[in-house]
Design a protein around this motif. Structure first.
Motif, mmCIF file in Angstrom:
data_model
loop_
_atom_site.group_PDB
_atom_site.id
_atom_site.type_symbol
_atom_site.label_atom_id
_atom_site.label_comp_id
_atom_site.label_asym_id
_atom_site.label_seq_id
_atom_site.Cartn_x
_atom_site.Cartn_y
_atom_site.Cartn_z
ATOM 1 N N LEU A 88 0.847 -1.193 0.000
ATOM 2 C CA LEU A 88 0.000 0.000 0.000
ATOM 3 C C LEU A 88 0.883 1.244 0.000
ATOM 4 O O LEU A 88 1.996 1.224 0.531
ATOM 5 N N ALA A 89 0.383 2.318 -0.568
ATOM 6 C CA ALA A 89 1.107 3.585 -0.528
ATOM 7 C C ALA A 89 1.175 4.072 0.917
ATOM 8 O O ALA A 89 0.211 3.938 1.674
ATOM 9 N N ARG A 90 2.323 4.619 1.293
ATOM 10 C CA ARG A 90 2.504 5.094 2.658
ATOM 11 C C ARG A 90 1.451 6.131 3.022
ATOM 12 O O ARG A 90 0.880 6.101 4.108
ATOM 13 N N SER A 91 1.158 7.046 2.106
ATOM 14 C CA SER A 91 0.183 8.100 2.403
ATOM 15 C C SER A 91 -1.215 7.523 2.624
ATOM 16 O O SER A 91 -1.949 7.968 3.512
ATOM 17 N N TYR A 92 -1.592 6.510 1.828
ATOM 18 C CA TYR A 92 -2.895 5.867 2.001
ATOM 19 C C TYR A 92 -2.953 5.152 3.350
ATOM 20 O O TYR A 92 -3.904 5.305 4.117
ATOM 21 N N TYR A 93 -1.905 4.348 3.638
ATOM 22 C CA TYR A 93 -1.917 3.595 4.891
ATOM 23 C C TYR A 93 -1.916 4.528 6.096
ATOM 24 O O TYR A 93 -2.611 4.284 7.080
ATOM 25 N N SER A 94 -1.177 5.610 6.014
ATOM 26 C CA SER A 94 -1.152 6.590 7.098
ATOM 27 C C SER A 94 -2.550 7.165 7.332
ATOM 28 O O SER A 94 -2.987 7.326 8.474
ATOM 29 N N ALA A 95 -3.259 7.453 6.240
ATOM 30 C CA ALA A 95 -4.628 7.966 6.349
ATOM 31 C C ALA A 95 -5.564 6.927 6.958
ATOM 32 O O ALA A 95 -6.493 7.269 7.697
ATOM 33 N N VAL A 96 -5.325 5.638 6.679
ATOM 34 C CA VAL A 96 -6.121 4.569 7.298
ATOM 35 C C VAL A 96 -5.915 4.608 8.805
ATOM 36 O O VAL A 96 -6.873 4.572 9.579
ATOM 37 N N GLU A 97 -4.656 4.692 9.241
ATOM 38 C CA GLU A 97 -4.368 4.710 10.680
ATOM 39 C C GLU A 97 -4.903 5.962 11.370
ATOM 40 O O GLU A 97 -5.172 5.929 12.566
ATOM 41 N N ARG A 98 -5.072 7.048 10.632
ATOM 42 C CA ARG A 98 -5.628 8.279 11.212
ATOM 43 C C ARG A 98 -7.157 8.289 11.155
ATOM 44 O O ARG A 98 -7.791 9.209 11.651
ATOM 45 N N GLY A 99 -7.742 7.292 10.506
ATOM 46 C CA GLY A 99 -9.196 7.228 10.391
ATOM 47 C C GLY A 99 -9.750 8.126 9.308
ATOM 48 O O GLY A 99 -10.943 8.405 9.275
ATOM 49 N N GLU A 100 -8.898 8.561 8.402
ATOM 50 C CA GLU A 100 -9.322 9.446 7.318
ATOM 51 C C GLU A 100 -9.701 8.694 6.055
ATOM 52 O O GLU A 100 -10.264 9.273 5.140
ATOM 53 N N ARG A 101 -9.361 7.421 5.991
ATOM 54 C CA ARG A 101 -9.731 6.570 4.859
ATOM 55 C C ARG A 101 -10.455 5.353 5.387
ATOM 56 O O ARG A 101 -10.104 4.810 6.430
ATOM 57 N N ASN A 102 -11.468 4.918 4.668
ATOM 58 C CA ASN A 102 -12.235 3.736 5.024
ATOM 59 C C ASN A 102 -11.723 2.590 4.155
ATOM 60 O O ASN A 102 -12.079 2.500 2.983
ATOM 61 N N PRO A 103 -10.856 1.734 4.705
ATOM 62 C CA PRO A 103 -10.231 0.707 3.868
ATOM 63 C C PRO A 103 -11.227 -0.357 3.407
ATOM 64 O O PRO A 103 -12.109 -0.754 4.152
ATOM 65 N N GLY A 104 -11.060 -0.792 2.176
ATOM 66 C CA GLY A 104 -11.895 -1.849 1.627
ATOM 67 C C GLY A 104 -11.454 -3.215 2.108
ATOM 68 O O GLY A 104 -10.416 -3.368 2.767
#
Length: 125
Positions: free
Chosen positions: A35-51
């Motif tokens: 995964l892209a670091r920026s995407y994964y970081s956003a997942v850990e911050r709760g800013e992205r809803n992972p599929g």
């Protein structure tokens, strides 16, 4: 940015906590699971809803079952003491149990017989 959903906050906090217990840095873990670091970081911050596929990658990278990524149902704010649907929390749990115990059709929905390859390209399960 819109307010984060409380369930997503709990999921992201749990993913972060599990990853921090591992030897991986956030950046190295993201690269490790593809995964892209920026995407994964956003997942850990709760800013992205992972599929689902990304949750499978995260769980696999941590060496745990996908279900272990999720917080306990009792900790979910909207489910404490009441349900937004008809019935009780027990009826939701009973329905989930019935689904998990039910047998899938032998074809797996792919036209009969055993699947010829992975359902998701690149994932061997």
């Amino acid at each position: 940015m819109p307010a984060l959903h409380p369930h997503l906050k709990l999921l992201s906090a749990r993913i972060r906590k599990l990853r921090q217990r591992s030897p991986w840095s956030q950046e190295n873990f993201a690269v490790h699971i593809g995964l892209a670091r920026s995407y994964y970081s956003a997942v850990e911050r709760g800013e992205r809803n992972p599929g689902a596929v990304n949750l499978i990658k995260i769980a696999g990278g941590l060496g745990i079952e996908v279900g272990e990524l999720f917080p306990p149902m009792a900790s979910l704010p909207e489910l404490r003491g009441k349900s937004k649907t008809r019935g009780t929390r027990k009826s939701v749990a009973d329905a989930a149990k019935a689904i998990s115990e039910s047998e899938l059709p032998e074809s797996g929905g792919r036209g009969g017989g055993e699947p010829s390859g992975p359902l998701v390209p690149g994932l061997d399960w």
